[in-house]
Design a protein around this motif. Structure first.
Motif, PDB file in Angstrom:
ATOM      1  N   MET A 245       0.833  -1.177   0.000  1.00 56.03           N
ATOM      2  CA  MET A 245       0.000   0.000   0.000  1.00 56.03           C
ATOM      3  C   MET A 245       0.885   1.250   0.000  1.00 56.03           C
ATOM      4  SD  MET A 245      -3.292   0.737   2.279  1.00 56.03           S
ATOM      5  CE  MET A 245      -3.069   1.879   3.585  1.00 56.03           C
ATOM      6  N   SER A 246       0.536   2.227  -0.798  1.00 50.95           N
ATOM      7  CA  SER A 246       1.310   3.459  -0.895  1.00 50.95           C
ATOM      8  C   SER A 246       1.122   4.330   0.343  1.00 50.95           C
ATOM      9  CB  SER A 246       0.877   4.261  -2.125  1.00 50.95           C
ATOM     10  OG  SER A 246       1.242   3.592  -3.298  1.00 50.95           O
ATOM     11  N   GLU A 247       2.178   5.021   0.699  1.00 55.61           N
ATOM     12  CA  GLU A 247       2.130   5.955   1.825  1.00 55.61           C
ATOM     13  C   GLU A 247       1.338   7.209   1.441  1.00 55.61           C
ATOM     14  OE1 GLU A 247       3.495   6.065   5.123  1.00 55.61           O
ATOM     15  OE2 GLU A 247       3.539   3.916   4.726  1.00 55.61           O
ATOM     16  N   ASP A 248       0.707   7.803   2.424  1.00 57.87           N
ATOM     17  CA  ASP A 248      -0.037   9.050   2.235  1.00 57.87           C
ATOM     18  C   ASP A 248       0.957  10.166   1.910  1.00 57.87           C
ATOM     19  OD1 ASP A 248      -1.686  11.269   2.337  1.00 57.87           O
ATOM     20  OD2 ASP A 248      -1.942  11.211   4.507  1.00 57.87           O
ATOM     21  N   ARG A 249       0.726  10.833   0.808  1.00 54.87           N
ATOM     22  CA  ARG A 249       1.577  11.949   0.383  1.00 54.87           C
ATOM     23  C   ARG A 249       0.771  13.238   0.211  1.00 54.87           C
ATOM     24  NH1 ARG A 249       6.720  10.391  -1.405  1.00 54.87           N
ATOM     25  NH2 ARG A 249       6.996   8.145  -1.363  1.00 54.87           N
ATOM     26  N   SER A 250      -0.326  13.341   0.949  1.00 51.77           N
ATOM     27  CA  SER A 250      -1.171  14.535   0.838  1.00 51.77           C
ATOM     28  C   SER A 250      -0.428  15.796   1.267  1.00 51.77           C
ATOM     29  CB  SER A 250      -2.454  14.367   1.652  1.00 51.77           C
ATOM     30  OG  SER A 250      -2.156  14.124   3.011  1.00 51.77           O
ATOM     31  N   HIS A 251       0.625  15.631   2.065  1.00 45.55           N
ATOM     32  CA  HIS A 251       1.420  16.779   2.483  1.00 45.55           C
ATOM     33  C   HIS A 251       2.064  17.485   1.289  1.00 45.55           C
ATOM     34  CE1 HIS A 251       4.092  13.222   2.742  1.00 45.55           C
ATOM     35  NE2 HIS A 251       4.930  14.020   2.107  1.00 45.55           N
ATOM     36  N   ASP A 252       2.322  16.756   0.200  1.00 46.02           N
ATOM     37  CA  ASP A 252       2.992  17.362  -0.956  1.00 46.02           C
ATOM     38  C   ASP A 252       2.165  18.480  -1.586  1.00 46.02           C
ATOM     39  OD1 ASP A 252       5.247  15.758  -0.702  1.00 46.02           O
ATOM     40  OD2 ASP A 252       4.554  14.291  -2.184  1.00 46.02           O
TER      41      ASP A 252
ATOM     42  N   TRP B 202      19.368  10.724   6.491  1.00 47.70           N
ATOM     43  CA  TRP B 202      18.657   9.480   6.224  1.00 47.70           C
ATOM     44  C   TRP B 202      19.016   8.924   4.847  1.00 47.70           C
ATOM     45  CZ3 TRP B 202      13.624  12.151   8.082  1.00 47.70           C
ATOM     46  CH2 TRP B 202      13.654  12.257   9.476  1.00 47.70           C
ATOM     47  N   ALA B 203      19.232   9.823   3.879  1.00 51.30           N
ATOM     48  CA  ALA B 203      19.604   9.374   2.534  1.00 51.30           C
ATOM     49  C   ALA B 203      20.969   8.689   2.531  1.00 51.30           C
ATOM     50  CB  ALA B 203      19.603  10.555   1.560  1.00 51.30           C
TER      51      ALA B 203
ATOM     52  N   ASP C 135       8.350   5.207  -0.367  1.00 54.62           N
ATOM     53  CA  ASP C 135       7.281   4.810   0.545  1.00 54.62           C
ATOM     54  C   ASP C 135       7.853   4.122   1.781  1.00 54.62           C
ATOM     55  OD1 ASP C 135       5.242   5.869  -0.971  1.00 54.62           O
ATOM     56  OD2 ASP C 135       4.565   3.949  -1.789  1.00 54.62           O
ATOM     57  N   SER C 136       8.889   3.311   1.591  1.00 54.59           N
ATOM     58  CA  SER C 136       9.459   2.605   2.748  1.00 54.59           C
ATOM     59  C   SER C 136      10.116   3.588   3.713  1.00 54.59           C
ATOM     60  CB  SER C 136      10.438   1.517   2.313  1.00 54.59           C
ATOM     61  OG  SER C 136      11.559   2.077   1.671  1.00 54.59           O
TER      62      SER C 136
ATOM     63  N   ILE D 287       9.984   6.835   8.794  1.00 51.23           N
ATOM     64  CA  ILE D 287       9.940   8.137   9.458  1.00 51.23           C
ATOM     65  C   ILE D 287       8.688   8.229  10.326  1.00 51.23           C
ATOM     66  CG2 ILE D 287       9.662  10.626   9.086  1.00 51.23           C
ATOM     67  CD1 ILE D 287      11.410  10.214   6.511  1.00 51.23           C
ATOM     68  N   ARG D 288       7.567   7.852   9.764  1.00 50.64           N
ATOM     69  CA  ARG D 288       6.302   7.932  10.510  1.00 50.64           C
ATOM     70  C   ARG D 288       6.281   6.956  11.683  1.00 50.64           C
ATOM     71  NH1 ARG D 288       3.319   8.862   4.992  1.00 50.64           N
ATOM     72  NH2 ARG D 288       3.088  11.127   5.106  1.00 50.64           N
TER      73      ARG D 288
END
Length: 149
Positions: free
Chosen positions: A1-8, A61-62, A114-115, A120-121
């Motif tokens: 399942m894809s992560e929520d990216r509504s913040h973008d 993190w990168a 997504d991972s 992070i979350r």
């Protein structure tokens, strides 16, 4: 399942608002006083500082460091410590820095896999808000209010 990216989407909107504000402000506007001894340019530099901090974590993190649980910090002390540096920048440089770092921070957040977003979350609140819009909106609203007077 894809992560929520509504913040973008909200981040993009506030970055565009920042761009629009900066493009219409002259040096006199950038030098206008704000509450607590800040100036418009100083507040823009403050926004840039917090985007630079987000970039620090994203870059860390990168490079392979794992996100760790958030440790609250004394933001008042951080802001007051950075204030003289923010106010020392030439107004146009502060505005340009805010725009450049906003774009860089936003690009790095968008590029998160997504991972990595899930990692992070999973740590609880990251050391910055994935929605870069929240902090920018607060200060852009304050700037708009001062400039409307």
């Amino acid at each position: 399942m894809s992560e929520d990216r509504s913040h973008d989407a909200e981040t993009d909107a506030e970055r565009q608002r920042l761009r629009s504000l900066i493009s219409r402000l002259g040096d006199k506007d950038l030098s206008r006083p704000m509450p607590a001894g800040w100036t418009v340019a100083g507040v823009l530099a403050h926004i840039a500082f917090w985007d630079a901090r987000a970039i620090y974590w994203l870059d860390k993190w990168a490079r392979g460091a794992a996100p760790t649980p958030y440790e609250p910090e004394n933001t008042e002390a951080v802001n007051d410590s950075a204030k003289p540096l923010c106010l020392a920048l030439p107004p146009r440089d502060a505005a340009n820095l805010a725009m450049r770092l906003a774009g860089e921070a936003d690009s790095k957040v968008k590029a998160l896999s997504d991972s990595m977003l899930a990692k992070i979350r999973a740590t609880g609140a990251p050391p910055f808000n994935l929605s870069r819009a929240i902090h920018r909106k607060e200060h852009l609203d304050e700037i708009d209010s001062v400039l409307a007077k």
